[in-house]
Design a protein around this motif. Structure first.
Motif, short mmCIF file in Angstrom:
data_model
loop_
_atom_site.label_atom_id
_atom_site.label_comp_id
_atom_site.label_asym_id
_atom_site.label_seq_id
_atom_site.Cartn_x
_atom_site.Cartn_y
_atom_site.Cartn_z
N HIS A 16 -6.89 -6.71 0.19
CA HIS A 16 -6.30 -5.69 0.73
C HIS A 16 -5.56 -5.73 2.05
O HIS A 16 -4.60 -5.03 2.07
N ALA A 17 -6.39 -6.71 2.65
CA ALA A 17 -5.57 -7.11 4.07
C ALA A 17 -4.01 -7.72 3.64
O ALA A 17 -3.27 -7.32 4.19
N LEU A 18 -4.12 -8.44 2.72
CA LEU A 18 -2.86 -9.05 2.21
C LEU A 18 -1.94 -8.03 1.64
O LEU A 18 -0.62 -8.27 1.82
N THR A 19 -2.51 -7.08 1.15
CA THR A 19 -1.65 -6.05 0.48
C THR A 19 -0.82 -5.42 1.70
O THR A 19 0.33 -5.05 1.33
N ARG A 20 -1.40 -4.94 2.59
CA ARG A 20 -0.82 -4.34 3.52
C ARG A 20 -0.10 -5.19 4.77
O ARG A 20 0.55 -4.83 5.56
N HIS B 246 1.02 -1.30 0.04
CA HIS B 246 0.03 0.06 0.02
C HIS B 246 0.88 1.15 0.01
O HIS B 246 1.70 1.41 0.98
N TYR B 247 0.96 1.80 -1.00
CA TYR B 247 1.85 2.95 -1.29
C TYR B 247 0.94 4.52 -1.05
O TYR B 247 0.10 4.68 -1.71
N ASN B 248 1.70 5.08 0.06
CA ASN B 248 1.31 6.53 0.18
C ASN B 248 2.01 7.59 -0.36
O ASN B 248 3.31 7.75 -0.21
N PHE B 249 1.71 8.54 -1.24
CA PHE B 249 2.17 9.61 -1.58
C PHE B 249 2.18 10.64 -0.57
O PHE B 249 0.86 11.00 -0.43
N LYS B 250 3.06 11.30 0.04
CA LYS B 250 3.03 12.27 1.05
C LYS B 250 2.85 13.84 0.45
O LYS B 250 2.03 14.52 0.84
N GLY B 251 3.60 14.05 -0.71
CA GLY B 251 3.66 15.25 -1.10
C GLY B 251 4.68 15.65 -2.07
O GLY B 251 5.15 14.72 -2.88
N VAL B 252 4.90 16.79 -2.41
CA VAL B 252 5.86 17.19 -3.49
C VAL B 252 7.10 18.06 -2.99
O VAL B 252 6.66 18.99 -2.12
N ARG B 253 8.19 17.80 -3.17
CA ARG B 253 9.15 18.50 -2.92
C ARG B 253 9.72 19.80 -3.79
O ARG B 253 9.85 19.62 -4.86
N ILE B 254 9.65 20.86 -3.27
CA ILE B 254 9.95 22.05 -4.17
C ILE B 254 11.14 22.89 -3.48
O ILE B 254 11.05 23.16 -2.35
N TYR C 175 5.89 -15.18 -0.81
CA TYR C 175 5.22 -16.54 -1.56
C TYR C 175 4.01 -16.75 -0.70
O TYR C 175 3.24 -17.44 -1.12
N SER C 176 4.26 -16.67 0.91
CA SER C 176 3.07 -16.85 1.66
C SER C 176 1.84 -16.02 1.50
O SER C 176 0.72 -16.67 1.37
N VAL C 177 2.12 -14.89 0.94
CA VAL C 177 1.33 -13.85 0.85
C VAL C 177 0.44 -14.27 -0.40
O VAL C 177 -0.55 -14.38 -0.76
N ASP D 68 -3.87 -9.17 12.36
CA ASP D 68 -4.65 -8.12 11.76
C ASP D 68 -5.83 -9.38 11.08
O ASP D 68 -5.36 -10.32 10.54
N ARG D 69 -7.20 -9.00 11.21
CA ARG D 69 -8.07 -10.10 11.08
C ARG D 69 -9.20 -9.56 10.02
O ARG D 69 -9.54 -8.09 10.00
N VAL D 70 -9.62 -10.32 9.05
CA VAL D 70 -10.74 -10.23 8.37
C VAL D 70 -11.91 -11.00 8.87
O VAL D 70 -11.60 -12.07 8.81
N PHE D 71 -12.75 -10.66 9.18
CA PHE D 71 -13.89 -11.37 9.67
C PHE D 71 -14.64 -12.15 8.39
O PHE D 71 -14.45 -11.87 7.49
#
Lengths: 169, 439
Positions: free
Chosen positions: B302-306, B129-137, B257-259, B286-289
């Motif tokens: 999505h849970a596996l992604t993170r 899961h990739y978060n873009f925080k901002g832009v460096r200027i 590989y497990s994921v 971390d649990r998914v019901f």
């Protein structure tokens, strides 16, 4: 090689040649050899100082120019050395900044604008320097003391600013 | 305005002062002459120093969710308002694990007020899961003596889903199945496809179900065919994310590989109509019901992604696995490279009535691959250590098999589907034979 890269090497060559020639004409052969060594450092960019070659060379060239002035080497030649060394340092820094991005269509235009701006600054610097070479001023004790005071206050201000920058707050 | 002077500015200032002091000491006017061009240079820097500026930025990512290593296009628009800026270095703050495959993430421009700058690039990334925080200027004038860094907060994100291996139906046999019709044989007669047995005809039986062949051998008795009822199961996927069991090599861990195996199994089970839940057991839990359907598949992916490897003293072995989170006598699928101290946890799960399937990416095969790449696979120490470790693992897997745990030891060089079908096919035959023998 880009326009700015060529200009950088050209300015270094001018600085080294003028410095070497000035020392050679004055018959100071260790100075002549030191100038050649500085040229070689600029050309080969030894690994330990590769990242700081521009800065190291600028201060070394300027230092040698100052020594040249003190050793009665031609003042106009040393002024030109100072100008060329400044140009070399500026262009080296600009090349480093350009390396952070890939070359695009805008880069050439930026280079041209930068060169024009640098030439203007150097032109003004040269003009003032030449005027300074021709004008002789006699300073009285009071003026010299006032200038000394300005220098001391300036140094004090510089130290204060550095301390503020260095403080964790 | 914050004083944006750089180190170069102070070095030059120091240089000018040194020349001045030297002049005062020696009274050589030439030294002042040397300082004059530098003073002009400094004055130019102060004159053109960047002032107050304002930016409006918008980043567009063409997809929010992509498959692992799929290309993602990003477009960053930056509108500049303020005085003319000599140099504007714009650099998008791309999360460091992403690879730029095309385009530029940084650009150096001269910006006029109202001008718009656009950065376009394509990137790809591993699962995450990739978060873009901002832009460096970085605003500066041409000499670079006055620089003003600005960090523009601009948040976007996208998910790179794990690789999902396509699996044929994975045959499981949980002790208990539930409610409505599904894909699993429910060990009882009812509506289904597989033949279950025969019983004597009862009024109301459909005529086409009468076993005429058998009935013809008996007088006055009719027999009806019975079919095995098929229902769905509750399946709990447990992904082992403990640091001590997941070895890494060249920044890639066996955990990936497990994921991938967990994603493939979840996908297959949900497609078959089972109710699937997920527990990621590592730094925390971390649990998914439990749930069914396409939306639930997205939740699990999505849970596996993170999912990340983590170390936690409290969860250092599987003994603390909270099995009560899963319905009694349901099917548990544990995806773990397996540690030598994990055996008691499996024994407990079997005692509690769970049917357990262990999918174990082989850490020894993975490590051996790493040694091969380094050219160390023929060293005596490595060979002996590997032999001992293999014996230990084989004994552990054999013990688990004796407990009634279905085991799939997966050499990660082989496709997962090949490993799971080969192992489960053999073990189903074994378990069927044992059941027939009453063992």
């Amino acid at each position: 090689m880009s326009l700015i890269g060529r200009a950088k090497w050209f300015s270094l060559a001018i600085a080294v040649i003028l410095l070497a020639a000035g020392y050679a004409l004055a018959g100071i052969w260790p100075g002549f050899l030191a100038a050649l060594v500085l040229g070689a450092i600029g050309w080969f960019r030894p690994r330990p100082i590769r990242a700081y070659t521009g800065t190291v060379l600028f201060f070394a060239l300027l230092g040698q120019a100052a020594l040249g002035v003190l050793s009665q080497v031609s003042d106009p030649a040393m002024l030109f050395v100072s100008l060329a060394a400044l140009a070399y340092w500026d262009l080296d820094a600009f090349v480093t900044r350009l390396q952070r991005v890939n070359r695009g269509p805008l880069t050439s235009k930026l280079e041209q604008v930068h060169l024009v701006r640098l030439l203007m600054i150097l032109g003004i610097g040269l003009g003032i320097g030449l005027v300074g070479l021709t004008v002789r001023l006699q300073l009285g004790l009071g003026t010299a003391m006032l200038l000394s005071l300005i220098v001391i206050l300036g140094i004090r201000f510089g130290v204060m600013v550095l301390q503020e920058k260095g403080s964790p707050d | 305005m914050e004083a944006p002077m750089t180190l170069r500015f102070w070095l030059l200032t120091g240089c000018v002062y040194t020349l001045f002091l030297l002049w005062m000491a020696t009274l050589q006017g030439g030294l002042i002459i040397l300082a004059l061009p530098i003073l002009v240079y400094l004055a130019a820097a102060v004159l053109f120093a960047p002032g107050e500026v304002n930016f409006q930025a918008k980043r567009t990512i063409d997809m929010d969710v992509v498959n692992q290593n799929a290309p993602v296009s990003v477009r960053l628009n930056l509108r500049y308002s303020g005085p003319h800026a000599d140099l504007l270095l714009i650099e998008d703050d791309v999360p460091h694990l992403l690879k730029i495959t095309q385009g530029e993430v940084a650009q150096l421009v001269a910006a006029a007020p109202g001008e718009e700058v656009t950065l376009e690039y394509t990137l790809q990334g591993e699962r995450g899961h990739y978060n873009f925080k901002g832009v460096r200027i970085l605003l500066s004038e041409h000499t670079g003596l006055m620089e003003k860094p600005v960090y523009l907060s601009l948040e976007n994100d996208f998910r790179s889903l794990p690789e999902i291996p396509r699996l044929r139906k994975v045959s499981i046999r949980p002790e208990q199945t539930h409610g409505f019709s599904g894909p699993l044989p429910a060990h009882m007669s009812g509506t289904g496809l597989d033949f279950w047995g025969v019983r004597s005809y009862q009024a109301g039986d459909v005529q086409r179900r009468i076993n005429w062949k058998l009935s013809s051998r008996h007088e006055r008795i009719l027999y009806t065919n019975e079919f095995e009822q098929e229902k769905f199961a509750n399946i709990g996927l447990i992904l082992d994310a403990r640091q001590q069991t997941n070895i890494s090599f060249q920044e890639r861990s066996i955990f990936e590989y497990s994921v991938s195996a967990a994603a493939g199994l979840a996908d297959t089970f949900l497609a078959d109509g089972h109710r699937v839940s997920l527990l990621i057991y590592g730094f925390g839990m971390d649990r998914v019901f439990p749930g069914v359907g396409r939306l639930h598949r997205q939740r699990i992916l999505h849970a596996l992604t993170r999912a990340q490897i983590g170390s936690n003293y409290v969860l250092e072995n599987l003994n603390y696995l909270p099995t009560r989170l899963f319905p009694a006598r349901s099917q548990l699928v544990i995806i773990s490279p397996l540690g030598s101290e994990d055996y008691p946890a499996f024994a407990r799960m079997r005692q509690e009535g769970y049917t357990v399937l262990l999918v174990s990416p082989d850490p020894l095969a993975y490590e051996s691959l790493a040694f091969k790449r380094r050219g160390l696979e023929n060293s005596l120490e490595f060979t002996q250590a590997m032999q001992l470790a293999q014996i230990e693992r084989q004994v552990l897997l054999a013990n688990l098999l004796h407990l009634g745990v279905q085991t799939v030891s997966w050499d990660v060089e082989l496709p997962f589907e090949q490993a799971i079908h080969a192992s489960l096919g053999r073990q189903h035959q074994l378990f069927r034979t044992l059941r027939r023998l009453g063992l």
